[in-house]
Design a protein around this motif. Sequence first.
Motif, mmCIF file in Angstrom:
data_model
loop_
_atom_site.group_PDB
_atom_site.id
_atom_site.type_symbol
_atom_site.label_atom_id
_atom_site.label_comp_id
_atom_site.label_asym_id
_atom_site.label_seq_id
_atom_site.Cartn_x
_atom_site.Cartn_y
_atom_site.Cartn_z
ATOM 1 N N ALA A 423 -7.928 -11.343 -5.158
ATOM 2 C CA ALA A 423 -7.340 -12.556 -5.708
ATOM 3 C C ALA A 423 -8.448 -13.482 -6.169
ATOM 4 O O ALA A 423 -9.596 -13.394 -5.722
ATOM 5 C CB ALA A 423 -6.470 -13.250 -4.660
ATOM 6 N N ARG A 424 -8.141 -14.391 -7.074
ATOM 7 C CA ARG A 424 -9.156 -15.288 -7.607
ATOM 8 C C ARG A 424 -9.727 -16.166 -6.503
ATOM 9 O O ARG A 424 -8.991 -16.747 -5.701
ATOM 10 C CB ARG A 424 -8.550 -16.160 -8.699
ATOM 11 N N ARG A 425 -11.021 -16.284 -6.495
ATOM 12 C CA ARG A 425 -11.673 -17.161 -5.537
ATOM 13 C C ARG A 425 -11.564 -18.609 -6.021
ATOM 14 O O ARG A 425 -11.489 -18.887 -7.199
ATOM 15 C CB ARG A 425 -13.138 -16.779 -5.372
ATOM 16 N N GLY A 429 -7.180 -25.268 -6.384
ATOM 17 C CA GLY A 429 -7.904 -26.452 -6.834
ATOM 18 C C GLY A 429 -8.638 -26.265 -8.138
ATOM 19 O O GLY A 429 -8.938 -27.246 -8.834
ATOM 20 N N GLU A 430 -8.985 -25.049 -8.513
ATOM 21 C CA GLU A 430 -9.746 -24.808 -9.727
ATOM 22 C C GLU A 430 -8.880 -24.450 -10.929
ATOM 23 O O GLU A 430 -9.397 -24.213 -12.022
ATOM 24 C CB GLU A 430 -10.772 -23.698 -9.488
ATOM 25 N N LEU A 431 -7.565 -24.415 -10.753
ATOM 26 C CA LEU A 431 -6.685 -24.104 -11.874
ATOM 27 C C LEU A 431 -6.697 -25.240 -12.896
ATOM 28 O O LEU A 431 -6.610 -26.418 -12.543
ATOM 29 C CB LEU A 431 -5.247 -23.892 -11.387
ATOM 30 N N GLN A 432 -6.785 -24.874 -14.167
ATOM 31 C CA GLN A 432 -6.723 -25.849 -15.246
ATOM 32 C C GLN A 432 -5.267 -26.034 -15.686
ATOM 33 O O GLN A 432 -4.418 -25.157 -15.474
ATOM 34 C CB GLN A 432 -7.559 -25.378 -16.430
ATOM 35 N N PRO A 433 -4.922 -27.185 -16.306
ATOM 36 C CA PRO A 433 -3.551 -27.371 -16.813
ATOM 37 C C PRO A 433 -3.141 -26.236 -17.735
ATOM 38 O O PRO A 433 -3.893 -25.834 -18.628
ATOM 39 C CB PRO A 433 -3.643 -28.711 -17.557
ATOM 40 N N GLY A 434 -1.944 -25.678 -17.494
ATOM 41 C CA GLY A 434 -1.444 -24.560 -18.280
ATOM 42 C C GLY A 434 -1.909 -23.207 -17.809
ATOM 43 O O GLY A 434 -1.558 -22.194 -18.406
ATOM 44 N N GLY A 436 -2.278 -20.133 -14.900
ATOM 45 C CA GLY A 436 -1.672 -19.520 -13.733
ATOM 46 C C GLY A 436 -2.500 -18.349 -13.258
ATOM 47 O O GLY A 436 -3.044 -17.595 -14.089
ATOM 48 N N ARG A 437 -2.635 -18.182 -11.965
ATOM 49 C CA ARG A 437 -3.418 -17.084 -11.402
ATOM 50 C C ARG A 437 -2.829 -16.685 -10.050
ATOM 51 O O ARG A 437 -2.202 -17.494 -9.371
ATOM 52 C CB ARG A 437 -4.868 -17.520 -11.160
ATOM 53 N N THR A 446 -1.077 -15.742 -3.554
ATOM 54 C CA THR A 446 -0.108 -16.725 -4.019
ATOM 55 C C THR A 446 -0.154 -16.810 -5.544
ATOM 56 O O THR A 446 -1.232 -16.860 -6.141
ATOM 57 C CB THR A 446 -0.412 -18.110 -3.425
ATOM 58 N N ALA A 447 1.021 -16.805 -6.164
ATOM 59 C CA ALA A 447 1.123 -17.014 -7.609
ATOM 60 C C ALA A 447 1.156 -18.516 -7.843
ATOM 61 O O ALA A 447 2.153 -19.185 -7.555
ATOM 62 C CB ALA A 447 2.388 -16.357 -8.154
ATOM 63 N N ALA A 448 0.052 -19.059 -8.374
ATOM 64 C CA ALA A 448 -0.085 -20.507 -8.535
ATOM 65 C C ALA A 448 -0.218 -20.871 -10.006
ATOM 66 O O ALA A 448 -0.957 -20.215 -10.753
ATOM 67 C CB ALA A 448 -1.293 -21.009 -7.757
#
Length: 510
Positions: A423-425, A429-434, A436-437, A446-448
């Motif tokens: 899974a993405r490290r 908190g590091e997700l940008q607007p728009g 999903g990871r 978790t699908a965030a």
Amino acid sequence: MTNPATTSLWNATAHRSTRRSAAPGTATRYDAIVVGAGVVGLTTALQLGREGRSVLVLEAREVGSGVTGSTTGKVTAAHGLRYSLLRRDIGAERTRLYAQANQHAVGWIRDLIMTEELACDWRDRPAFTYTSDPSQRGTLEDEARATIEAGLPAHEVHAVPAPTRLVAGVRVDGGGELHGPNYCLGLAHLAEHAGATIAEGVRVTGVREGAPCRVQTQDAGTFEAEHVVIATHVPILDRGLYFARLEPQRSYAIAARVGHALPLGSFYDVAEPSRSVRTATGPDGEELVVVGGEGHGVGKVSDTAERYARLEAWSAEQLGTGEVTHRWSSQDPQTPDRAPYVGPLRPGSTRLWTATGFGKWGLSAGTAAAHAIAGSIAGRSDEYAALWNPSRLGQLKPRAAARLALWNTETPLFLVGDRLRPARRGGVGELQPGEGRVVRHDGRRTAAFRDEEGVVHAHSPLCTHLGCEVHFNGAEQSWDCPCHASRFDARDGSVLEGPAVQPLAPRDAG
């Protein structure tokens, strides 16, 4: 929930008024319950209603807002490179049945629109299947021969004007174009006039076959019927294992302004990459061009946003288009031998019916299927049963059987491989607007998704159908299952496409 950035021209301009009640009323037992209010479901309901049967149509969203609302709106028996492939996979006689069923359906649609004066922007248009690639000349000449031999009103063409260079092709007459949701709204009105009840916003979660059948819904209780028709594009019931017998493909479309006249017709260039072109009326009465293509297996690519960019670049270069007004996508499953599945949901069923596997040509094929199912419920024999019997897997020729086997080798690869992939490290908190990871959050995959307002929406990454891990679709802001093509809204986890019927389980995003 609809993503406004990818709403089809048709859904954006549909003549919707008051939503049909989410409560079907006081009656709980019917002659037939139809699940799904697209072309298949509403045509079936209209036919049964006109024969004096009590019918309830249950639609999870709005009439005509699903796959019918996301097609290109072409009504024709010309289905790309279909007839030469059908001739190889199912033989000449069944290919003629396929052509006959679809051509009869096209004529029925046109006659209904004319007779009932349905306001769905019908346009008589010939359909051109052609290639702009000289290396495909022989392929198109073979398709032209197969189309003519199948009995369609067709002839080979070499010099007819087309949006792009036409090297070789085939013209099929007698078809047209329409506005899918408005056509469905017209069907719904006619079905209600014939006595049917239609309820929007009612999601069916299960069906128990019996005498009578019992249909369970998420919020509206349980209903009974002598017959149940599952017209949900991909059957929501696992009985019959349709999810393992179909290959869902997702394709894309744009509508753009064009400042000059284009040739009149429905055009499909089969050169790689293939392109579908037609004209349509825009929201302000202006002429738009609709361009489609860029298909791929559902959940199996990561560059979904690039699909729109390629269509826009191609249409600007080849057609001289300007502003793009609408972008949308759709998906449709294909069977291994390219003929749809129409009839009893499973072997031995006499009360459960379904239709699926239209391979992107559901306006004609779905109408033909609806007539067959309505006739079977009324006790009439199905003249096309030899073509589309859902229990025909044992009759598959080697090429089609190999195609089916290949599809089913992919599912365990995704089922196991995705869970082993790191899974993405960095977490949510590091997700940008728009963006999903699938991330590691609170020790769980978790699908965030972070929306444009900065709010994070978190869900279980496991599809509620059979537990495959979903992939993020950035163009649609959805979570798509690569195993059997269920799709879920990235914000609230609700089901956008089946066979899943339950939403993704929510997770704490804190």
